[in-house]
Design an enzyme around this catalytic site. Structure first.
Site, PDB file in Angstrom:
ATOM      1  N   SER A 334      34.952  -0.494 -27.672  1.00 48.95           N
ATOM      2  CA  SER A 334      35.620  -1.236 -26.603  1.00 48.95           C
ATOM      3  C   SER A 334      35.531  -0.451 -25.306  1.00 48.95           C
ATOM      4  O   SER A 334      35.340   0.769 -25.321  1.00 48.95           O
ATOM      5  CB  SER A 334      37.086  -1.460 -26.956  1.00 48.95           C
ATOM      6  OG  SER A 334      37.807  -0.235 -26.900  1.00 48.95           O
ATOM      7  N   ASP A 335      35.657  -1.147 -24.182  1.00 48.70           N
ATOM      8  CA  ASP A 335      35.875  -0.409 -22.950  1.00 48.70           C
ATOM      9  C   ASP A 335      37.302   0.135 -22.991  1.00 48.70           C
ATOM     10  O   ASP A 335      38.121  -0.270 -23.823  1.00 48.70           O
ATOM     11  CB  ASP A 335      35.655  -1.304 -21.726  1.00 48.70           C
ATOM     12  CG  ASP A 335      35.265  -0.505 -20.485  1.00 48.70           C
ATOM     13  OD1 ASP A 335      35.533   0.715 -20.448  1.00 48.70           O
ATOM     14  OD2 ASP A 335      34.689  -1.078 -19.563  1.00 48.70           O
ATOM     15  N   LEU A 336      37.587   1.076 -22.105  1.00 52.28           N
ATOM     16  CA  LEU A 336      38.858   1.784 -22.176  1.00 52.28           C
ATOM     17  C   LEU A 336      40.041   0.812 -22.118  1.00 52.28           C
ATOM     18  O   LEU A 336      40.202   0.069 -21.141  1.00 52.28           O
ATOM     19  CB  LEU A 336      38.956   2.793 -21.030  1.00 52.28           C
ATOM     20  CG  LEU A 336      40.199   3.673 -21.022  1.00 52.28           C
ATOM     21  CD1 LEU A 336      40.300   4.517 -22.285  1.00 52.28           C
ATOM     22  CD2 LEU A 336      40.207   4.560 -19.778  1.00 52.28           C
TER      23      LEU A 336
END
Length: 797
Positions: A334-336
């Site tokens: 996932s992105d942050l």
């Protein structure tokens, strides 16, 4: 005698096991790691076993908590501290997270910037970084139950984002080179510098097709075109990963951000994307498809949603398209905090629910680590999640740890890190990339190149001598003298000339100016080089969101108007820059405008009045030398625009490969861009002759003669565009399908050949099936999307 023979047999023929230092055992003269400390060689500890045998043996021994821990990707810079005496130590948080949460992946451990609050003093040199990551791996192996090595993911968009590394031009500049071989070389250096410090995963390339130029992250990608983006991105993947990701000099490439992230509503970073399935599949996701087929082993989801489905919880994207159709064999991260974002997007009511949704949708790793932790364990224990779902995700991560050889040797050599990072050779490559990325937009009456015999040069502007304005976002602090600005580059080029500098104004501030002084300096000079543009330079006063994106505000002392989170309403030059430029022009002196910027900024007045204009985007640490090389004729510019340069923000989107329905002018003016996609001038002239097309079975061979008829050697970027004259669905008016950057000496001619395959000719039909349809195609070859020199047609039956 019989006892003596038995003793000799035992000594020479039975395996002898003895404990050596650092947990290494000796068996038949070969080393192995007793990672779980049970005194024997388990299959997962045995390098002679296959990866799959080792993986299954390890999974069998892991608890549910240990499996989930491998899916958690926490913020690594919190795991070390450096005291006032320069001593580096692991924090209690590090030990606690490994002991109690079984963390398997760290992100941005070596990152230094205002967000992490790591400076040249509190951050790590390459030697310190190698020593510290070795200490982390030693603790993971010696002080955890199974001794599973750590994965360290690092930001690698235009260099490893760590202290002391080589800083290359940002991706929009590297795209302007149209040189995939050079891009692969850049990625090889970035990979080496990250791996020698203990990194294993490089975040990059960014493959977001950027058609919304107000968006703050245009600088991070390769522009507006799917094929150019995919070609450059595939080269970056090949360079990062090499032929063997376990070589000790390569890292895993993580493609960003999947998908449609570069066309946000209103230009808002992470805003929703208004796209249909066909556009999503044929254009916005196509660079990812190319990079996956080039072997990319990791991919990051995007923050945005497409048609109501968040990209971090979209099984069609990550399972059906990515894995089933494209054959992706790596892991998805996932992105942050984008899994947490499923709550704010109101598709999940809790972190537990968000974690289950993301995992089932094909996300394997939680960057931030809030949702794939105790919540997943709890959900599995209570029957809301199958352990098989966790096993599938953890297998994708552990498989790559085995393939990288980390179970056998997780350490790096400190002396190599100290010796081979940020070398003069690497900086010379950065200089070459910066030179090739410069796009000459205008050169009236051949003002450029300037004579080296010039006596007095005025160098003026907010970006003429500002180190961090030259480097772009995602850049670590730089040691004094490590970045060559335009002012310094010109001074090095002209040691005998009088080179005077006045800032004139800031990028954004409208109060603190020295325009009058700049005007007087210009009047006393033979030529004026004015360096304007934008800035993605974060400072320690910048406010940040939890995700690391900067918070845009009206703080006047900040130059930042681009970079993650700094979306724009318009594209005009900010502050007093236009006033400064007009004042300098009014002096009557020859003016050369150099634009340093992260996105195209409005140049209408300059294009009409200033005789010479070039853009260097963010040219990196060697940018000043590279720009001076171009200005004074030591390098013939050949950069080409990777996006269409608009006249006005109201034109957006203004990309060249619009659908065949076409476009018409506005009441106020033309719909054409100021400078088209693929455009760029040279100090020499090229002609195109003799186009030839041959249909040969499943491929089409296209060739053309290109000749340098000018007086200088130079590069020409030969661009091939294709139009499907009749298809079952609406197709682009024209589409880039091939390109070559070729070097020709004065008078030299070369036959340039391209081969088109079914992938270049295919369409996604009304039933969403890819196929090559029979009919006529027009092939166009030229120097830009609006400068077609040769064209012909061919038919596919």
């Amino acid at each position: 005698m019989r006892k003596q023979k038995i003793w000799l047999f035992l000594v020479f023929f039975l395996p002898v096991i003895s404990v050596c230092g650092d947990g290494v055992y000796k068996k038949s003269g070969k080393g192995f790691r007793d990672l779980n400390k049970n005194g024997k060689l388990d299959p997962y500890e045995n390098p002679a076993e296959s990866v799959e045998v080792r993986l299954q043996d390890l999974l069998r021994q892991m608890t549910l908590e240990e499996k989930v821990g491998q899916l958690v990707h926490t913020l690594g810079w919190n795991y070390y501290e450096k005291d006032e005496n320069g001593q580096v130590r692991l924090t209690d948080l590090f030990r606690s997270d490994l002991k109690n949460r079984y963390i398997g992946c760290f992100w941005a451990t070596l990152r230094a910037d205002p967000w992490t609050r790591k400076t040249l003093r509190t951050g790590l040199s390459p030697r310190e970084a190698a020593e510290m990551t070795n200490a982390m791996q030693r603790y993971a192996r010696d002080s955890t139950r199974l001794g599973i090595p750590l994965f360290l993911a690092e930001e690698c968009p235009h260099g490893h984002m760590a202290i002391g590394t080589t800083v290359f031009p940002t991706a929009i500049g590297r795209a302007s080179t149209w040189n995939t071989e050079l891009e692969e070389r850049v990625a090889e250096i970035v990979a080496l510098e990250a791996r020698l410090q203990g990194g294993h995963i490089g975040y990059g390339p960014v493959l977001d097709v950027a058609r919304e130029l107000r968006w703050s992250r245009v600088e991070e990608g390769y522009g507006e075109d799917p094929f150019l983006s995919g070609s450059m991105g595939s080269a970056y993947v090949r360079g990062l990963q090499g032929g063997n990701v376990g070589s000790g000099e390569n890292v895993i490439a993580t493609l960003k951000h999947f998908t449609a992230y570069g066309v946000p509503e209103g230009g808002h970073n992470a805003g929703m994307a208004h796209v249909g399935v066909r556009e999503l599949l044929t254009e916005l996701s196509y660079p990812f498809e190319m990079a996956v087929k080039a072997g990319a082993l990791s991919l990051m989801t995007a923050y945005n949603e497409v048609d109501g489905i968040p990209c971090t919880a979209n099984p069609f994207l990550t399972n059906q398209l990515l894995r089933d159709q494209w054959g992706f064999a790596g892991f998805v991260v996932s992105d942050l905090y984008s899994i947490d974002g499923l709550i704010s997007q109101r598709v999940a009511a809790s972190r537990e629910e968000a974690g289950i949704l993301a995992l089932r949708s094909g996300v394997d790793s939680d960057l931030g680590g809030n949702c794939f932790s105790t919540d997943l364990v709890k959900a599995c224990r209570e029957g809301r999640l199958a352990e098989a779902d966790i096993d599938r995700a953890v297998s994708r991560i552990l498989r790559l740890k085995f393939k990288m050889g980390l179970f056998d040797n997780p350490y790096v050599k400190v002396k190599k890190a100290e010796k081979l990072i940020g070398t003069p050779g690497h900086r010379e490559v950065a200089r070459e990339v910066a030179r090739q990325s410069v796009v000459l937009l205008k050169n009236e009456n051949q003002l450029l190149p300037l004579s080296k015999e010039v006596k007095r040069v005025a160098v003026i502007g907010p970006n003429a001598d500002n180190v961090y304005n030259q480097l772009g976002d995602y850049t670590a602090p730089q040691a004094p003298g490590s970045v060559i600005t335009v002012l310094e580059g010109i001074r090095q080029k002209l040691p005998g000339a009088e080179v005077c500098y006045v800032k004139g104004c800031a990028v954004r501030d409208t109060l603190d100016t020295s325009i009058g002084e700049a005007c007087e300096t210009a009047k006393n000079s033979d030529v004026v080089v004015v360096v304007l543009g934008g800035s993605s330079a974060r400072d320690f006063e910048t406010d940040f969101l939890e995700t690391g994106a900067a918070v845009a505000n009206e703080r006047k002392e900040s130059d930042m108007e681009s970079g993650e989170g700094f979306d724009r309403i318009g594209l005009s030059l900010m502050g007093k820059q236009v006033e400064l430029l007009k004042t300098l022009y009014a002096t009557g002196k020859p003016v050369v405008l150099v634009m340093i910027q992260g996105r195209p900024l409005e140049l209408n007045w300059a294009a009409e009045h200033i005789p010479a204009i070039l853009t260097a985007w963010y040219p990196g640490g060697e940018g000043g030398r590279a720009i001076a090389d171009v200005l004074f004729g030591d390098y013939n510019p050949a950069g080409r625009l990777p996006l269409s340069y608009p006249r006005h923000v109201g034109q957006l989107p203004v990309y060249y490969n619009h659908k065949s329905a076409g476009r018409h002018d506005y009441v106020e003016g033309t719909a054409a861009p100021l400078y088209p996609f693929g455009y760029g001038l040279s100090y020499t002239t090229f002609v195109y002759e003799g186009i030839d097309v041959r249909v040969e079975g499943d491929s089409v061979r296209v060739s053309v003669d290109v000749k340098n008829v000018g007086g200088r050697a130079g590069d020409e970027v030969v661009q091939l565009y294709l139009r499907d004259e009749q298809a079952s669905v609406v197709t682009p008016f024209m589409q880039l399908k091939a390109f070559q950057r070729v070097h020709l000496t004065s008078g030299e001619s070369r036959r340039v050949e391209f081969v088109l395959t079914g992938e270049h000719l295919r369409v996604l039909d009304a039933s969403l099936n890819w196929r090559v349809e029979p009919g006529w195609f027009t092939v166009m070859i030229g120097a830009s999307s609006q400068d077609i020199r040769q064209r012909t047609r061919f038919r596919i039956d």
